[in-house]
Design an enzyme around this catalytic site. Structure first.
Site, short mmCIF file in Angstrom:
data_model
loop_
_atom_site.label_atom_id
_atom_site.label_comp_id
_atom_site.label_asym_id
_atom_site.label_seq_id
_atom_site.Cartn_x
_atom_site.Cartn_y
_atom_site.Cartn_z
N LYS A 118 0.86 -1.19 0.00
CA LYS A 118 0.00 0.00 0.00
C LYS A 118 0.89 1.22 0.00
CE LYS A 118 -4.47 0.90 0.09
NZ LYS A 118 -5.58 0.07 -0.41
P1 NAD Z 1 -13.09 7.74 -3.24
O1 NAD Z 1 -12.10 8.79 -2.88
O2 NAD Z 1 -13.48 7.57 -4.66
O3 NAD Z 1 -14.45 7.96 -2.40
C1 NAD Z 1 -14.50 8.04 -1.00
C2 NAD Z 1 -15.87 8.48 -0.55
O4 NAD Z 1 -15.92 8.47 0.88
C3 NAD Z 1 -16.23 9.90 -0.97
O5 NAD Z 1 -17.62 9.97 -1.25
C4 NAD Z 1 -15.92 10.73 0.28
O6 NAD Z 1 -16.69 11.93 0.32
C5 NAD Z 1 -16.33 9.76 1.36
N1 NAD Z 1 -15.66 10.00 2.65
C6 NAD Z 1 -14.36 10.32 2.87
N2 NAD Z 1 -14.14 10.49 4.18
C7 NAD Z 1 -15.33 10.25 4.79
C8 NAD Z 1 -15.77 10.29 6.14
N3 NAD Z 1 -14.92 10.64 7.13
N4 NAD Z 1 -17.05 9.99 6.41
C9 NAD Z 1 -17.90 9.67 5.41
N5 NAD Z 1 -17.57 9.64 4.12
C10 NAD Z 1 -16.30 9.94 3.83
O7 NAD Z 1 -12.50 6.38 -2.63
P2 NAD Z 1 -12.84 4.89 -3.06
O8 NAD Z 1 -11.83 4.45 -4.04
O9 NAD Z 1 -14.30 4.78 -3.36
O10 NAD Z 1 -12.51 4.10 -1.70
C11 NAD Z 1 -13.46 3.98 -0.65
C12 NAD Z 1 -13.04 2.83 0.27
O11 NAD Z 1 -12.97 1.62 -0.49
C13 NAD Z 1 -11.66 2.98 0.93
O12 NAD Z 1 -11.71 2.37 2.20
C14 NAD Z 1 -10.76 2.18 0.02
O13 NAD Z 1 -9.58 1.74 0.68
C15 NAD Z 1 -11.68 1.03 -0.33
N6 NAD Z 1 -11.33 0.31 -1.55
C16 NAD Z 1 -11.21 0.95 -2.74
C17 NAD Z 1 -10.91 0.22 -3.89
C18 NAD Z 1 -10.85 0.85 -5.25
O14 NAD Z 1 -10.72 0.11 -6.23
N7 NAD Z 1 -10.96 2.16 -5.38
C19 NAD Z 1 -10.69 -1.17 -3.79
C20 NAD Z 1 -10.84 -1.80 -2.56
C21 NAD Z 1 -11.17 -1.05 -1.44
#
Ligand code: NAD
Length: 415
Positions: A105
């Site tokens: 990561k």
């Molecule tokens: P992103 O940046 O596209 O979206 C994140 C969302 O969460 C946004 O809507 C933001 O406003 C909201 N957010 C941020 N902080 C917050 C808080 N304190 N309270 C409530 N909402 C909040 O990110 P993403 O890629 O969608 O990732 C989201 C989660 O999924 C993370 O935990 C990430 O590690 C996990 N994840 C992502 C992927 C991927 O392919 N992008 C894969 C596996 C896991």
């Protein structure tokens, strides 16, 4: 509100699985530590001519099963410990879905929304340059995470390729299609969450159309999950982003949410819906809760007030160990992150395979292969849980740790 660190949660989950599977103490100790961790300074020229030095990290947790793989996060709360936890979870996740990668990561302590496109690009290129000795298609392959997207991946690919002197598409995944991205990668994590959710509902004998869903986070993963589950017939009753959420017991539509977000930059104030805080959102009356934002959202302080009977973890590490215990006592099923959100890394693996072969697959082929892997992994985790009498998170961790330990034992300890 977080009560502990993600690293403490990751260690406690590993320790619980290690005890349940009577893991060799030496292997357990190896797995409690990241293989290597790099901390870098990222001096960046801002648009006003001044220089800001950002802090960045890249951690390789384990490479016994293959090159390491894991996203890069841009967020103001990034710490080395958080990156270590996320890297460890990547190791188990890749092993649970049976793809030949270890876990890694990366992260930069930055609020990306406060940077101009130029600043973001210069910061990304300098960060890439600093972690260059750590990454490569046979070494460690980054991908998007919170705060990063396909444009950021394109800059990383270009920086690496420029330094090599030729194009190396396989150095990152989650790239735009034009430079070697995979069909279906953008929605892959959300699609994986959907497959796992459908498998869970089927297993528990619940009808899709009777399922009221709340999703925390409306980014790549949360937004895609809302769309795909709505398409499947679930009723989406609550959704939030970092600024707060909206609730409508009669159902919200992805079209209205997307339009309102495009018009106002947020979700609150949506016509016909009631505004709620992120804390209230997690406690709404619903059947299925999908945290899809950040770690440490479900804790001992709110676990008693969660109304859902099923939690599917789309985010990494949203549930702290004390909350996990409370959910187990209350009979609430928690489908763990290392299974539920593994669709992203699975299609990242497909993207890497396509890049290496210089041959691309159709979106149908990608989605079909993804569905098979997610459904099989669900069955494998369920079988482990039932045969060992442990909750799903422990079962998934045992499955992942067992596969990593087997690879480790087969290779032997160097020297
Ligand atoms: P992103 O940046 O596209 O979206 C994140 C969302 O969460 C946004 O809507 C933001 O406003 C909201 N957010 C941020 N902080 C917050 C808080 N304190 N309270 C409530 N909402 C909040 O990110 P993403 O890629 O969608 O990732 C989201 C989660 O999924 C993370 O935990 C990430 O590690 C996990 N994840 C992502 C992927 C991927 O392919 N992008 C894969 C596996 C896991």
């Amino acid at each position: 509100m977080k009560t502990g660190s993600a690293w403490a949660s990751a260690l406690s989950q590993l320790d619980e699985a290690a005890a349940a599977m009577q893991l060799d103490p030496g292997v357990h100790e190896v797995l409690r530590n990241p293989r290597r961790a790099l901390e870098v300074s990222v001096p960046t020229r801002m648009d006003d001519g001044t220089v800001t030095v950002f802090k960045g990290y890249r951690v390789h947790h384990n490479t016994s099963r293959g090159p390491s793989k894991g996203g890069i996060r841009y967020h103001p709360a990034v710490t080395l410990e958080e990156v270590k936890a996320l890297a460890m979870w990547m190791t188990w996740k890749c092993a649970v879905v049976g793809i030949p990668f270890g876990g890694a990561k990366g992260g930069v302590v930055v609020e990306p929304r406060e940077l101009s496109m130029g600043e973001l690009q210069r910061m990304t290129r300098r960060y890439t340059s600093e972690i260059l000795p750590f990454i490569g298609p046979e070494r460690d392959i980054p991908a998007p995470d919170l705060g990063t997207n396909e444009q950021v991946m394109a800059w990383i690919m270009d920086t690496y390729s420029t330094r090599e002197g030729f194009s190396v598409p396989g150095v990152v995944t989650g790239k735009p299609l034009a430079i070697g991205g995979s069909a279906g990668r953008n929605q892959a994590t959300a699609r994986g969450v959907m497959y796992i959710t459908l498998a869970t509902l089927k297993h528990r004998g619940r009808a899709i159309e009777d399922t009221r869903v709340v999703v925390q986070g409306y980014g790549n993963v949360g937004g895609g999950t809302v769309e795909l589950l709505h398409e499947q017939g679930c009723r989406i009753v609550g959704v939030s982003d970092v600024k707060g959420g909206v609730y409508n017991p009669d159902g919200l539509t992805p079209e209205a949410l997307r339009q309102h977000q495009a018009d106002t930059g947020g979700l609150q104030g949506l016509e016909g819906a009631q505004d709620v805080t992120n804390e209230e959102l997690l406690e709404l009356d619903c059947d299925l809760l999908i945290p899809a934002a950040i770690e440490g959202q479900l804790t001992r302080l709110n676990a008693d007030r969660v109304n859902a009977s099923i939690i599917v973890e789309a985010a990494n590490g949203p549930t702290e160990p004390e909350a996990d215990e409370i959910f187990a006592q209350r009979g609430i099923a928690v489908v763990p992150d290392i299974l539920a959100n593994a669709g992203g890394v699975t299609v990242s693996y497909f993207e890497w395979v396509q890049d290496i072969q210089a041959y691309s697959w159709s979106e149908d082929e990608v989605n079909d292969r993804l569905r098979k892997i997610m459904e099989q992994s669900y069955v494998d985790v369920l079988a482990m849980g039932e045969s060992r009498g442990v909750k799903m998170r422990t079962a998934a961790t045992m499955l992942g740790v067992g596969r990593v330990a087997e690879a480790h034992a087969t290779r032997g300890l160097y020297p």
